[in-house]
Design a protein around this motif. Structure first.
Motif: not given
Length: 742
Positions: A394, A407, A403-404, A397-399
């Motif tokens: 994830l 994560l 969100q980063k 996948e360039n969140p």
């Protein structure tokens, strides 16, 4: 003439008949006398038994003295033996062990010259009683078993049951003791039925108290008291009253306790009992004195006989007798010493058994703990692989920015949990003696450089410098266990960085001595962190120990790192040392002996950097039974433009490896059917060159050495860091290709 012959014949016949009549009368008279003597002796022993039960010691001794006189007058050795046995039993019950042994020894001498199975059986019973009184429980049980085999006399068998019950109680075999005692309560002994039942009830009451069953204790104590009062068993009356008083006191029923206590005091203080005790002691001393004087008189008579006789053979006989007497005294002394030795041996045997049981229990508990932790840590790795793998994918996948952050937190938590699981598994392996150091070639500088590089990010986060001070004189290639050495430094350096902010951590490696192919190295990890107080230093290497709760809360961690370091160094025969001052940093250092490969000292090994790996176009085989793991591994390979096939088990892997060409095989170890190790062995039979990398959630029973022996080129433990995963694939594929070109 004929008439005279007839008269002579009639006269001779009459004389013959008269002689026959006289002989018959004489024989009948002797037989009647023997029957009368036997009946009298039996009556004496019955009278003795009654006096013994009623604790009338003086009268009991007088009846035995009478039986002994009859035995000596009739020269009846068996009767004298039975009498000595009863003397020994009576004095042992009264606590006079020395006198009991005196009579037991005299009985031993008589037994040597006769064959008398009952006498031998009773002798062994008394031997068991003497050993029990000393505390030799197991020796006593052995004597009782031998006694039981020699005689089936009902009374003796019942007494053996009672003594066995006492012994079983001593060694806490309560079920066996209770079984014997219940049999005695309903016994059909024609001599001691009531007495044995009383004794059995008293012992059952005692066992009930040991088992905290006070109600059962009261029932048996009252039953014993009733029987004792009915038959006049004075010692048992006293014992039952004392037992009931104690039981009621334990239960808090003080009125009942007081009632039985008063009865007990009344028995103790009675004039009759005081006078009786004096009389019993006087009678016992008198009889003992008479028997000992009798022995002296016999010796004096022999001496007088010797002085009157000039016969040399008689002198020799007396000297022999004196010699035998001395030998007998020595034998008694040796016997007593042997008894002490047996008692000591019995105690040691009992203690050894207790220690063996404790050891077995501890080993079982350790095995249960080890297996539990191994299973838990192994099962945690599979879902954790999914968590860390999916998180990595994830993040790739360039969140979105919001969100980063989540994560990254998830990734940190997964890695923290992975480190914790690894620590637990490592400690578990150490406790179970499952770790053995490898002895393979490695480059120490590369091992330490890899450790420093992998922890450089941690140093940057704490704004600290991480420096490697490596002695260039250290041989380039050494023989040892690079994996465990790496674990040691990962723990020491990681620990130092955790407690050092805005400071410096140094990793030092120095050559102390080199002799032929042996080198002695000095290692040190020094930091300028918070330091460790002197009182905490002695416990810092214990499991889950971090100095204080406050440190644990502020800095986190499990407190297992230094424990692992200490244990791993123990495998190398080395010891970790510590110097620290609170607020001024810490220094952990140790020395290690290793072998070096002189031939490889000047060789320059070909190394590949991760940036040089060109994964595009590679085709690998994934052998994995878990569907989620298949998806994650495939996506991680796809990120690097690596194509792959998937085999669900070992058999499929073998078939696909035969039918296709792959650059590498990623082999799971734990699968249904044949394992990854066995599948690797089968593949090596037809393809010895293809790189095979073991991917496994390693467990307690797994050995890295066994993976290599099966034919694996490398091992990656799940869950793994993506960079490690790619590094291992690149190294194994491209090193083989480069070596092929060279």
């Amino acid at each position: 003439m004929t008439s005279n012959l007839l008269h002579k014949w009639i006269g001779a016949k009459t004389l013959f008949l008269l002689c026959m009549l006289m002989c018959t009368q004489a024989f009948y008279g002797q037989n009647q006398k023997d029957i009368s003597s036997t009946a009298k002796v039996q009556a004496i022993f019955d009278e003795f038994t009654e006096y013994r039960h009623q604790n009338k010691l003086d009268k009991a001794l007088e009846t035995l003295d009478e039986a002994a006189n009859i035995a000596e007058n009739n020269e009846d050795v068996k009767l004298l033996l039975d009498t000595y046995h009863q003397y020994a039993r009576l004095f042992l019950e009264e606590g006079d062990r020395e006198t009991a042994i005196f009579y037991w020894d005299r009985a031993s001498i008589l037994l040597k010259d006769i064959s008398y199975s009952y006498g031998q059986a009773f002798h062994l019973y008394l031997d068991a009683a003497l050993r029990f009184e000393e505390g030799n429980n197991f020796q006593s049980l052995k004597s009782l078993e031998e006694s039981r085999m020699l005689s089936n006399n009902r009374n003796l068998s019942n007494n053996i049951l009672l003594l066995e019950a006492y012994i079983f109680t001593n060694i806490e075999k309560y079920d066996d003791a209770i079984k014997n005692l219940h049999a005695l309560i309903v016994n059909s002994d024609d001599k001691e039925r009531a007495y044995l039942a009383t004794k059995a009830n008293l012992q059952l009451a005692k066992i009930s108290m040991e088992l905290n069953d006070t109600e059962e204790g009261i029932v048996h104590s009252k039953a014993a008291l009733e029987l004792a009062e009915k038959h006049g068993f004075s010692k048992e009356i006293r014992a039952a009253n004392e037992q009931l008083s104690n039981i009621y006191e334990v239960m808090g029923r003080y009125n009942e306790a007081l009632t039985y206590n008063r009865a007990l005091e009344s028995i103790k203080d009675s004039i009759f009992n005081i006078e009786k005790a004096k009389l019993d002691a006087s009678t016992a001393d008198k009889i003992r004195f008479e028997h000992q004087m009798n022995e002296i008189n016999k010796l004096q008579a022999k001496n007088e006989e010797l002085s009157e006789s000039k016969n040399r053979s008689e002198i020799t006989a007396i000297l022999t007798s004196a010699f035998l007497t001395i030998i007998s005294l020595l034998a008694v002394s040796l016997f007593r010493n042997n008894q002490i030795k047996l008692k000591t041996n019995d105690l040691l045997y009992t203690k050894n058994k207790e220690l063996e049981l404790a050891r077995d229990s501890a080993v079982s508990a350790m095995e249960a703990k080890t297996n539990f932790l191994s299973t838990v840590t192994h099962e945690l790795r599979t879902p954790l692989y999914a968590v860390t793998g999916l998180t990595h994918l994830l993040l790739e996948e360039n969140p979105a920015e919001h969100q980063k952050e989540h994560l990254k937190s998830l990734k940190f938590s997964g890695e923290y949990l992975l480190n914790f699981i690894n620590d637990i598994l490592q400690i578990n392996k150490i406790d179970a003696d499952k770790l053995e150091p490898l002895n393979i070639e490695f480059k120490l500088e590369k091992v330490l450089t890899d450790v420093v590089d992998s922890l450089q990010q941690n140093a940057n986060e704490n704004k600290s410098k991480l420096i490697l001070d490596y002695d260039p004189n250290i041989p380039q290639t050494l023989l040892g266990d690079p994996i465990k050495l790496s674990q040691i430094f990962m723990n020491l350096v990681g620990n130092a960085l955790k407690f050092t902010k805005n400071g410096k951590v140094e990793v030092i490696a120095k050559l102390l001595k080199k002799e032929e192919d042996q080198v002695k190295l000095y290692f040190e990890v020094r930091d300028s962190g918070i330091g460790i107080s002197e009182d905490k230093q002695k416990n810092i290497f214990d499991s889950f120990e971090q100095g204080s709760i406050q440190i644990n809360r502020e800095y986190g961690g499990t407190g297992l790192g230094l424990t692992i370091v200490k244990s791993l160094l123990g495998l190398f025969g080395s010891t970790i040392q510590l110097e620290s001052e609170l607020g001024h940093g810490s220094s952990f250092f140790f020395e290690m002996d290793l072998k070096c490969d002189d031939k490889a000292i000047d060789e320059v090994a070909f190394e590949l950097n991760p940036e040089e790996f060109d994964f595009k176009g590679l085709h690998v085989l994934i052998v994995e039974d878990n569907k989620i793991n298949q998806v994650i591994t495939k996506k991680m390979l796809t990120k690097k433009e690596i194509t792959c096939d998937i085999a669900n088990n070992g058999n499929e892997a073998i078939d696909m490896a035969k039918a296709n060409t792959y650059d590498c095989i990623l082999m799971d170890i734990h699968m249904p059917g044949i394992s990854g190790e066995e599948a690797t062995r089968q593949i090596r039979k037809f393809d010895p060159d293809i790189p095979i990398i073991a991917l496994t959630a390693i467990s307690l029973d797994d050995s890295l050495e066994s993976f290599y022996k099966a034919g694996c080129n490398d091992v990656v433990t799940k869950p793994f860091k993506p960079e490690v995963f790619y590094q291992k694939i690149g190294e194994n594929i491209f090193r083989r290709k480069m070596e092929g070109l060279v």
